[in-house]
Design a protein around this motif. Structure first.
Motif, PDB file in Angstrom:
ATOM      1  N   SER A 318       0.810  -1.221   0.000  1.00 22.62           N
ATOM      2  CA  SER A 318       0.000   0.000   0.000  1.00 22.62           C
ATOM      3  C   SER A 318       0.844   1.272   0.000  1.00 22.62           C
ATOM      4  O   SER A 318       0.312   2.351  -0.223  1.00 22.62           O
ATOM      5  CB  SER A 318      -0.946   0.013   1.208  1.00 22.62           C
ATOM      6  OG  SER A 318      -0.258  -0.240   2.410  1.00 22.62           O
ATOM      7  N   PRO A 345       1.232   6.667  -0.305  1.00 23.60           N
ATOM      8  CA  PRO A 345       0.208   5.706  -0.730  1.00 23.60           C
ATOM      9  C   PRO A 345       0.251   5.384  -2.219  1.00 23.60           C
ATOM     10  O   PRO A 345       0.405   6.277  -3.058  1.00 23.60           O
ATOM     11  CB  PRO A 345      -1.109   6.393  -0.345  1.00 23.60           C
ATOM     12  CG  PRO A 345      -0.733   7.322   0.767  1.00 23.60           C
ATOM     13  CD  PRO A 345       0.643   7.813   0.417  1.00 23.60           C
ATOM     14  N   VAL A 351      -3.951   5.657   2.923  1.00 23.17           N
ATOM     15  CA  VAL A 351      -3.155   5.293   4.100  1.00 23.17           C
ATOM     16  C   VAL A 351      -2.968   6.533   4.959  1.00 23.17           C
ATOM     17  O   VAL A 351      -2.502   7.566   4.473  1.00 23.17           O
ATOM     18  CB  VAL A 351      -1.783   4.724   3.706  1.00 23.17           C
ATOM     19  CG1 VAL A 351      -1.049   4.205   4.942  1.00 23.17           C
ATOM     20  CG2 VAL A 351      -1.936   3.605   2.677  1.00 23.17           C
ATOM     21  N   VAL A 373      -5.211   1.668   6.979  1.00 29.16           N
ATOM     22  CA  VAL A 373      -5.332   1.539   5.526  1.00 29.16           C
ATOM     23  C   VAL A 373      -6.774   1.247   5.150  1.00 29.16           C
ATOM     24  O   VAL A 373      -7.464   0.487   5.830  1.00 29.16           O
ATOM     25  CB  VAL A 373      -4.437   0.393   4.996  1.00 29.16           C
ATOM     26  CG1 VAL A 373      -4.544   0.280   3.480  1.00 29.16           C
ATOM     27  CG2 VAL A 373      -2.994   0.589   5.421  1.00 29.16           C
TER      28      VAL A 373
END
Length: 530
Positions: A318, A345, A351, A373
């Motif tokens: 992520s 991110p 995030v 997240v």
């Protein structure tokens, strides 16, 4: 009309566009994408004849092989669920995972069969065991002959929805039994689309499987490198020597691995000076390495270093730490510091670092909060564990248990796991920060820092250290080294020298085992809780 996002489409694309191109080199064999597709269809036909249906779980205990790679697609197009098993577990761990997942068929590499043989009678749902590279005379089925018996290389694919589970991935289970993370076709498909963009995956790539494919689906590499028609290099076992040989023989362009593996490659390079002429990208996840480590990779090896962050529950990646184009004028040292962070991110991932009140922390690189997240990669939940699902997924967010900061450029820096933060005299100490300083010592190969009791301060940092080969360092020397570079309350107060540090299959250092070793050495039981 909406078209479902399903993983078999990636192999379909590769066959259509790159059918006669080499898909896989593995153990002396070369397979084109057309041939890979035929083997996948034979596998699916064979599983269907064994009674495998949509939603059934199929377990794999294997290394990075052609058989493991084709297993993903052979299982997925049945609408069945892949259950990759960590090859470094104990037999009793496999009993729990195979029974908990209710796996119907188990594929296992011959080299790993000894892990399964003593527990076969305890397996409640496994109906068939099929062995890759079978050499011994056992009752298990030989994979090659079994696959060849299913002559048809065509397959009538099951009706699959993008929200169907396709992967059931068990976490390491360092506290209690492991939890099964449920990922869907949509999770993995969109994760692949985002990751291939950020890692600049292209059809000319030659990808060497160093990261285990059983570790979060090898971060999805079997999906996005296949979708782009890249060539996979697979081997049952890898060593620094074999990795450099593959880099030279196949002109590998990209590898994924843990920092500990990359550290071993640096060590090998220092000793043997292998020559790699092509451009190489190395993608790292795990504990963020210190900037000095990145400098060595880029200057000594000449490779491009890319740091990523994620967890199984988010498919997993992520965050990525490549340098934004508008930041390339920053001093080289500052860019290296940014590369050492978890990153910003990736597309499709929201995030944030949240404080105790649930608000975002200031982007000042100082305020600490928990990383959360949400996005396309977040899991469906934990298999047969609603309580753990509710504890981890809250208000649409996946709470990671990682503590971090955000700098002025939006780069997130992981300062520690919640459970690894050291509280000394009321001050929070990041074990990762202390480890980063220890890695700067020329004699230190690996370091792990834990909290240990202290009469005055409550807790202080204690380091477990592996020294480089043929190098020496005294405890007092390393303690003084850390005090010169850290605020004194952050400096280590004790050192334990060891030959190796316990690690997960993906190369992450297991601090739970180190804490247990600390207590055992003192004749006590129990675990230090921060």
């Amino acid at each position: 009309m909406n078209v479902p996002l399903i993983l078999p489409d990636f192999l379909d694309r590769a066959v259509t566009l790159y059918g006669e191109k080499v898909a896989v080199h593995c153990e002396g064999r070369t397979v084109t994408y057309q041939q890979l597709n035929g083997r996948v269809n034979q596998l699916s036909n064979g599983l269907r004849k064994l009674g495998v249906d949509k939603g059934d779980r199929i377990a794999y205990l294997a290394g990075n092989t052609l058989e493991m790679l084709e297993g993903f697609y052979g299982v997925f197009q049945l609408g069945a669920v892949m259950v990759p098993l960590n090859i470094r577990l104990k037999p009793e761990d496999y009993v729990f995972i195979l029974n908990h997942s209710e796996s119907k068929v188990l594929f296992v590499d011959q080299d790993l069969y000894s892990l399964i043989e003593p527990i076969i009678v305890q397996l409640e749902t496994v109906e068939n065991i099929i062995v890759h590279y079978k050499e011994q005379d056992t009752n298990a089925t030989d994979y090659d002959s079994w696959l060849a018996s299913h002559i048809s290389t065509d397959f009538d694919r099951a009706d699959i929805d993008e929200n169907d589970m396709c992967s059931l991935l068990y976490t390491s289970g360092t506290t209690g039994n492991p939890k099964g993370v449920m990922l869907t076709h949509r999770n993995n498909y969109l994760h692949a689309m985002s990751t291939m963009h950020h890692l600049r995956v292209k059809e000319s790539d030659i990808y060497l499987h160093v990261l285990p494919m059983f570790h979060v689906n090898g971060w999805g590499a079997p999906f996005y490198y296949t979708a782009n028609g890249a060539t996979h290099i697979c081997s049952r076992k890898t060593t620094p020597e074999s990795i450099f040989k593959a880099l030279q023989d196949y002109r590998v362009t990209v590898l994924h691995m843990a920092p500990t593996v990359l550290n071993a490659l640096l060590q090998y390079h220092d000793e043997h000076h292998p020559v790699v002429e092509q451009d190489v990208r190395v993608v790292i996840a795990g504990s963020a390495p210190p900037p000095a480590f990145i400098t060595r990779v880029e200057e000594e090896l000449g490779w491009e270093f890319i740091q990523v962050y994620g967890m199984t529950e988010s498919s997993p990646l992520s965050l990525v730490s490549t340098i934004h184009s508008h930041l390339t004028d920053l001093p080289k040292v500052q860019q290296t510091v940014l590369k050492s962070k978890a990153g910003y991110p990736m597309i499709g991932s929201d995030v944030r670092v949240l404080g105790a009140n649930g608000d975002e922390v200031e982007h000042d690189g100082v305020q600490v909060g928990e990383v959360a997240v949400r996005g396309h990669g977040v899991m469906k939940g934990y298999w047969k564990n609603e309580q753990a699902t509710q504890e981890t997924l809250r208000d649409g967010w996946l709470f990671t248990g990682d503590m971090g900061t955000v700098d002025e450029y939006g780069y997130i820096n992981i300062v520690d796991r919640k459970k690894d933060v050291i509280i000394s005299g009321g001050e929070n100490i990041s074990s990762i920060e202390v480890e980063g300083v220890l890695y700067e010592h020329p004699a230190v190969l690996e370091a792990a820092v834990i909290a240990v009791p202290h009469e005055k301060w409550g807790e202080t940092p204690h380091a477990y250290i592996v020294l480089r080969e043929n190098m020496e360092a005294a405890e007092e020397e390393i303690i003084a080294f850390s005090r010169e570079r850290l605020a004194h309350f952050k400096a280590v107060t004790g050192i334990t020298f060891v030959d190796e540090l316990p690690k997960t299959a993906s190369g992450k250092i297991q601090k739970v085992q180190i804490r247990d070793a600390y207590w055992e050495a003192r004749g006590k039981s129990g675990r230090l809780v921060n």
